[in-house]
Design an enzyme around this catalytic site. Structure first.
Site, PDB file in Angstrom:
ATOM      1  N   ASN A   1      20.195  -6.665   5.662  1.00  0.00           N
ATOM      2  CA  ASN A   1      21.640  -6.763   5.446  1.00  0.00           C
ATOM      3  C   ASN A   1      22.257  -7.251   6.751  1.00  0.00           C
ATOM      4  O   ASN A   1      22.354  -6.490   7.704  1.00  0.00           O
ATOM      5  CB  ASN A   1      22.198  -5.378   5.051  1.00  0.00           C
ATOM      6  CG  ASN A   1      23.711  -5.378   4.958  1.00  0.00           C
ATOM      7  OD1 ASN A   1      24.342  -6.437   4.940  1.00  0.00           O
ATOM      8  ND2 ASN A   1      24.303  -4.198   4.910  1.00  0.00           N
ATOM      9  N   TRP A   2      22.640  -8.500   6.759  1.00  0.00           N
ATOM     10  CA  TRP A   2      23.173  -9.084   8.003  1.00  0.00           C
ATOM     11  C   TRP A   2      24.626  -8.724   8.256  1.00  0.00           C
ATOM     12  O   TRP A   2      25.176  -9.041   9.299  1.00  0.00           O
ATOM     13  CB  TRP A   2      23.013 -10.611   7.980  1.00  0.00           C
ATOM     14  CG  TRP A   2      21.621 -11.056   8.266  1.00  0.00           C
ATOM     15  CD1 TRP A   2      20.538 -10.259   8.499  1.00  0.00           C
ATOM     16  CD2 TRP A   2      21.147 -12.406   8.372  1.00  0.00           C
ATOM     17  NE1 TRP A   2      19.425 -11.023   8.742  1.00  0.00           N
ATOM     18  CE2 TRP A   2      19.764 -12.343   8.670  1.00  0.00           C
ATOM     19  CE3 TRP A   2      21.746 -13.656   8.238  1.00  0.00           C
ATOM     20  CZ2 TRP A   2      18.981 -13.485   8.843  1.00  0.00           C
ATOM     21  CZ3 TRP A   2      20.973 -14.797   8.400  1.00  0.00           C
ATOM     22  CH2 TRP A   2      19.599 -14.709   8.708  1.00  0.00           C
ATOM     23  N   LYS A   3      25.285  -8.135   7.286  1.00  0.00           N
ATOM     24  CA  LYS A   3      26.709  -7.792   7.435  1.00  0.00           C
ATOM     25  C   LYS A   3      27.483  -9.041   7.882  1.00  0.00           C
ATOM     26  O   LYS A   3      27.158 -10.137   7.449  1.00  0.00           O
ATOM     27  CB  LYS A   3      26.864  -6.613   8.398  1.00  0.00           C
ATOM     28  CG  LYS A   3      25.885  -5.484   8.063  1.00  0.00           C
ATOM     29  CD  LYS A   3      26.131  -4.223   8.802  1.00  0.00           C
ATOM     30  CE  LYS A   3      25.076  -3.199   8.402  1.00  0.00           C
ATOM     31  NZ  LYS A   3      25.348  -1.886   8.921  1.00  0.00           N
TER      32      LYS A   3
ATOM     33  N   HIS B   1      28.048  -0.040  -0.583  1.00  0.00           N
ATOM     34  CA  HIS B   1      27.638   0.184   0.810  1.00  0.00           C
ATOM     35  C   HIS B   1      28.697   1.053   1.492  1.00  0.00           C
ATOM     36  O   HIS B   1      29.891   0.903   1.238  1.00  0.00           O
ATOM     37  CB  HIS B   1      27.495  -1.161   1.532  1.00  0.00           C
ATOM     38  CG  HIS B   1      26.863  -1.007   2.880  1.00  0.00           C
ATOM     39  ND1 HIS B   1      27.564  -0.560   3.972  1.00  0.00           N
ATOM     40  CD2 HIS B   1      25.582  -1.209   3.296  1.00  0.00           C
ATOM     41  CE1 HIS B   1      26.735  -0.506   5.019  1.00  0.00           C
ATOM     42  NE2 HIS B   1      25.534  -0.889   4.634  1.00  0.00           N
TER      43      HIS B   1
ATOM     44  N   GLU C   1      30.017   0.990   4.308  1.00  0.00           N
ATOM     45  CA  GLU C   1      31.083   0.268   5.017  1.00  0.00           C
ATOM     46  C   GLU C   1      32.155  -0.201   4.035  1.00  0.00           C
ATOM     47  O   GLU C   1      33.334  -0.280   4.374  1.00  0.00           O
ATOM     48  CB  GLU C   1      30.487  -0.902   5.820  1.00  0.00           C
ATOM     49  CG  GLU C   1      29.771  -0.384   7.067  1.00  0.00           C
ATOM     50  CD  GLU C   1      28.687  -1.289   7.596  1.00  0.00           C
ATOM     51  OE1 GLU C   1      28.645  -2.475   7.249  1.00  0.00           O
ATOM     52  OE2 GLU C   1      27.853  -0.778   8.379  1.00  0.00           O
TER      53      GLU C   1
ATOM     54  N   GLU D   1      21.517   5.845   2.122  1.00  0.00           N
ATOM     55  CA  GLU D   1      21.899   5.493   3.485  1.00  0.00           C
ATOM     56  C   GLU D   1      22.904   6.509   4.009  1.00  0.00           C
ATOM     57  O   GLU D   1      24.115   6.366   3.792  1.00  0.00           O
ATOM     58  CB  GLU D   1      22.554   4.111   3.518  1.00  0.00           C
ATOM     59  CG  GLU D   1      21.667   2.976   3.096  1.00  0.00           C
ATOM     60  CD  GLU D   1      22.188   1.661   3.662  1.00  0.00           C
ATOM     61  OE1 GLU D   1      21.485   1.060   4.468  1.00  0.00           O
ATOM     62  OE2 GLU D   1      23.305   1.266   3.310  1.00  0.00           O
TER      63      GLU D   1
ATOM     64  N   GLY E   1      23.886   2.157  11.783  1.00  0.00           N
ATOM     65  CA  GLY E   1      24.365   1.487  12.997  1.00  0.00           C
ATOM     66  C   GLY E   1      24.519   2.404  14.197  1.00  0.00           C
ATOM     67  O   GLY E   1      25.148   2.040  15.184  1.00  0.00           O
TER      68      GLY E   1
ATOM     69  N   SER F   1      19.667   2.800  10.637  1.00  0.00           N
ATOM     70  CA  SER F   1      18.961   2.700  11.925  1.00  0.00           C
ATOM     71  C   SER F   1      17.446   2.552  11.794  1.00  0.00           C
ATOM     72  O   SER F   1      16.689   3.089  12.600  1.00  0.00           O
ATOM     73  CB  SER F   1      19.326   3.884  12.824  1.00  0.00           C
ATOM     74  OG  SER F   1      20.689   3.815  13.166  1.00  0.00           O
TER      75      SER F   1
ATOM     76  N   GLY G   1      19.713  -3.080   8.701  1.00  0.00           N
ATOM     77  CA  GLY G   1      20.871  -3.805   9.215  1.00  0.00           C
ATOM     78  C   GLY G   1      20.554  -4.455  10.551  1.00  0.00           C
ATOM     79  O   GLY G   1      19.948  -5.524  10.617  1.00  0.00           O
ATOM     80  N   GLY G   2      20.932  -3.783  11.641  1.00  0.00           N
ATOM     81  CA  GLY G   2      20.810  -4.344  12.988  1.00  0.00           C
ATOM     82  C   GLY G   2      19.443  -4.959  13.288  1.00  0.00           C
ATOM     83  O   GLY G   2      19.359  -6.080  13.823  1.00  0.00           O
TER      84      GLY G   2
HETATM   85  P1  PGA Z   1      21.568  -0.343  10.290  1.00  0.00           P
HETATM   86  O1  PGA Z   1      22.373  -0.715   8.962  1.00  0.00           O
HETATM   87  O2  PGA Z   1      20.106  -0.623  10.031  1.00  0.00           O
HETATM   88  O3  PGA Z   1      22.137  -1.234  11.359  1.00  0.00           O
HETATM   89  O4  PGA Z   1      21.805   1.111  10.561  1.00  0.00           O
HETATM   90  C1  PGA Z   1      21.846  -0.435   7.685  1.00  0.00           C
HETATM   91  C2  PGA Z   1      22.822  -0.819   6.625  1.00  0.00           C
HETATM   92  O5  PGA Z   1      24.022  -0.770   6.859  1.00  0.00           O
HETATM   93  O6  PGA Z   1      22.438  -1.196   5.501  1.00  0.00           O
END
Ligand code: PGA
Length: 238
Positions: free
Chosen positions: A7-9, A85, A87, A156, A162, A198, A219-220
């Site tokens: 997930n590149w956001k 998600h 966010e 999640e 993050g 994470s 994500g990251g």
């Molecule tokens: P993260 O994000 O790996 O940077 O914690 C995961 C996500 O939001 O799907």
């Protein structure tokens, strides 16, 4: 088969896409998904990569400035959409009702939905983790069980996203077992349950061994092609 989704956001570029395409192992037994920003969805991409959108609006068309519909996304040949998600829930105020409508729209179009859920730090500290999951999972009851085969769950925990602090293997095992049991009381077949929060190349091998962890949402670490490729390789070996 395990699933590992990037997930590149609101990050990424075409050059990163090309690097990832070069680095991620081919012909493995892992389903590798990628959710780039919308602007990259129409670009050519490796056909063995499961192609996903990070969000969608549930209406078919109309005066919704800034939004995108499932049919517009389908023009980019996507396979799946992330729905719910944290966010989106926390920063854009998405309610369970909105999330339910998005699930309907995605599944109704014959796509797969990756349904994300998880508790906040405060909720965990107050011992409310399972009541929160219980209420978030209720959204699935608005969808015919026959259509659940188009759903993957992504657990999640909000406090792990993050932050560099992933849930412990034990916390993941408990939450995934709880979700597995919830699904089992509603349906004869289980649904894949991914873990996100994470994930990196150090913790991925152990997380992938946890019971009922059918893959990872990254994500990251997915913005670092080599690290993401290592995570995919671990999933392939697990
Ligand atoms: P993260 O994000 O790996 O940077 O914690 C995961 C996500 O939001 O799907």
């Amino acid at each position: 088969m395990k699933t590992v989704i990037a997930n590149w956001k609101m990050n990424g570029s075409e050059s990163l896409l090309r690097q990832v395409e070069k680095t991620v192992p081919r012909n493995g037994k892992v389903r590798v998904g990628l959710c780039p920003p919308y602007t990259l969805l129409g670009k050519k991409h490796r056909k063995d990569i499961w192609w996903g959108a990070q969000n969608v609006f549930y209406e078919k068309e109309g005066a919704y400035t800034g939004e995108i519909s499932v049919s517009l996304l389908c023009e980019c040949n996507i396979n799946f959409v992330l729905v719910g998600h944290s966010e989106r829930r926390m920063k854009f105020g998405e309610t369970d009702e909105v999330i339910g409508k998005k699930l309907q729209a995605v599944i109704g179009a014959g796509l797969t939905a990756v349904f994300c859920l998880g508790e906040t730090k405060d909720q965990r500290e107050k011992g409310q983790t399972y009541s929160v999951l219980q209420s978030q999972m209720q959204v699935l009851n608005t969808i015919s069980v026959k259509l659940w085969k188009y759903i993957l769950i992504a657990y999640e925990p909000v406090w792990a996203i993050g932050t560099g602090v992933n849930a412990t293997n034990q916390q993941v095992a408990q939450a995934h077992a709880w979700l597995h049991n919830w699904i089992a009381t509603h349906r004869s077949k289980s649904l894949p349950i991914l873990y996100g929060g994470s994930v990196n190349e150090k913790n991925a091998p152990e997380l992938l061994k946890v019971k009922y962890v059918d893959g990872l949402l990254v994500g990251g670490a997915s913005l670092k092609p080599k690290e993401f490729a290592h995570i995919v390789a671990y999933a392939n070996d697990s």
